[in-house]
Design a protein around this motif. Sequence first.
Motif, PDB file in Angstrom:
ATOM      1  N   THR A   4       0.832  -1.192   0.000  1.00 23.33           N
ATOM      2  CA  THR A   4       0.000   0.000   0.000  1.00 23.33           C
ATOM      3  C   THR A   4       0.870   1.246   0.000  1.00 23.33           C
ATOM      4  O   THR A   4       1.783   1.376   0.806  1.00 23.33           O
ATOM      5  N   LYS A   5       0.574   2.166  -0.906  1.00 24.87           N
ATOM      6  CA  LYS A   5       1.330   3.414  -1.007  1.00 24.87           C
ATOM      7  C   LYS A   5       0.691   4.459  -0.102  1.00 24.87           C
ATOM      8  O   LYS A   5      -0.519   4.668  -0.130  1.00 24.87           O
ATOM      9  N   GLY A  39     -11.076   6.041   9.617  1.00 25.50           N
ATOM     10  CA  GLY A  39     -10.232   7.228   9.721  1.00 25.50           C
ATOM     11  C   GLY A  39     -10.509   8.308   8.698  1.00 25.50           C
ATOM     12  O   GLY A  39      -9.727   9.260   8.572  1.00 25.50           O
ATOM     13  N   TYR A  40     -11.611   8.193   7.947  1.00 25.65           N
ATOM     14  CA  TYR A  40     -11.961   9.267   7.016  1.00 25.65           C
ATOM     15  C   TYR A  40     -12.220  10.559   7.782  1.00 25.65           C
ATOM     16  O   TYR A  40     -12.619  10.553   8.948  1.00 25.65           O
ATOM     17  N   LEU A 310      -8.817   2.608   0.318  1.00 22.76           N
ATOM     18  CA  LEU A 310      -8.389   3.998   0.175  1.00 22.76           C
ATOM     19  C   LEU A 310      -8.014   4.581   1.529  1.00 22.76           C
ATOM     20  O   LEU A 310      -7.013   5.303   1.655  1.00 22.76           O
ATOM     21  N   SER A 311      -8.774   4.259   2.561  1.00 24.43           N
ATOM     22  CA  SER A 311      -8.493   4.817   3.882  1.00 24.43           C
ATOM     23  C   SER A 311      -7.142   4.343   4.421  1.00 24.43           C
ATOM     24  O   SER A 311      -6.492   5.056   5.194  1.00 24.43           O
ATOM     25  N   LEU A 312      -6.710   3.150   4.035  1.00 21.60           N
ATOM     26  CA  LEU A 312      -5.443   2.613   4.514  1.00 21.60           C
ATOM     27  C   LEU A 312      -4.235   3.331   3.918  1.00 21.60           C
ATOM     28  O   LEU A 312      -3.122   3.216   4.427  1.00 21.60           O
ATOM     29  N   MET A 313      -4.467   4.078   2.828  1.00 17.22           N
ATOM     30  CA  MET A 313      -3.373   4.714   2.114  1.00 17.22           C
ATOM     31  C   MET A 313      -2.969   6.043   2.722  1.00 17.22           C
ATOM     32  O   MET A 313      -1.866   6.548   2.455  1.00 17.22           O
ATOM     33  N   ARG A 314      -3.844   6.629   3.510  1.00 19.59           N
ATOM     34  CA  ARG A 314      -3.583   7.966   4.021  1.00 19.59           C
ATOM     35  C   ARG A 314      -2.646   7.894   5.228  1.00 19.59           C
ATOM     36  O   ARG A 314      -2.876   7.183   6.192  1.00 19.59           O
ATOM     37  N   LYS A 315      -1.576   8.645   5.178  1.00 23.50           N
ATOM     38  CA  LYS A 315      -0.607   8.724   6.265  1.00 23.50           C
ATOM     39  C   LYS A 315      -0.394  10.189   6.610  1.00 23.50           C
ATOM     40  O   LYS A 315       0.097  10.962   5.810  1.00 23.50           O
TER      41      LYS A 315
END
Length: 317
Positions: A4-5, A39-40, A310-315
């Motif tokens: 995942t990026k 986490g949105y 998509l939510s897993l990609m946000r850092k």
Amino acid sequence: MTETKSIKRLHLGLTPWHYNSEIDADALCRQAELAETWGYDSFFLPESHFSGATSLPDPMLLLAAVAARTTRLQLGTTSYLLPIRNALQAAQQVAALDRLCKGRLILGLGRGFQSAMLQAYGVDLKLKRQQFETVLGGMRNAWAGNAIDASAEPLRISPLPLQQPHPPLWVAAFGPKAITQVGSMGLPYLASPMETLDQLTHNHQLHRDAISKAGKKQPPEIIIMRTVYISEDPDQCAQVRDKLASVGAGVHAKNAPNPVDDWCLIGSPEQVGVGIERYQRHLGMTHLIAVRPRVPGISRDANCESMRLLSLMRKDG
């Protein structure tokens, strides 16, 4: 599985991946609860009238239900249509919802583009932009606690919005006149999910020019709505891409080298991450609002998993 990026410094919002005109409040709220758990940052509802199974005529009423089942998630409209509304009634509805959700409301505004719908509400099509400004001006005056000019006595609305002077205002716009109007008001521009990156680049320049000409301050938000579908299955992604290509055929230039990928984010997490970075690099995107692909043949579970990925990609950071 593809790694995942991570995507950084991005407000991540979404619209429901399943809804229809039957309006199952519990199903809608469960989607918002999942979004909050994942986490949105925000959950948005559109507004549409006379659209059959996809009609959603009162997003504020539905967001009130969502407010009762969430605690952190910001709640927004993508196109609360001002020309069809009375300014005082709208101002009070917005203020009540902002209080109800404890100041989590984002008010995305729109003018409406369907001629038949506007005519049904008695709106003169030639005056819809003027009507938009008139209604918004009346709402802002009411939110400021000013007396209502048309009343025989000094009436004021109550309660006022919890967020002062009012919730954040974004404006959906499509076309140069609408975008220029948004810029002249100094408000953030909420881009259509159907426009290509080249079109968005042009539109944001129009918006910036109009802001500068009006002597307004550039808003910090660069908000982009995109159709998003994420899957580790390349065949499934190819099928979704082909279906979306038929939807976009009448909208985008036929000589575009890859039109679907220029207005959608489709692929593995890694591929979508690269696409998101492209919007950040070219447009300075600060907010991404993800929309499910509006094509047949995608299961509810597949769209749900896409939004989870998509939510897993946000850092953050």
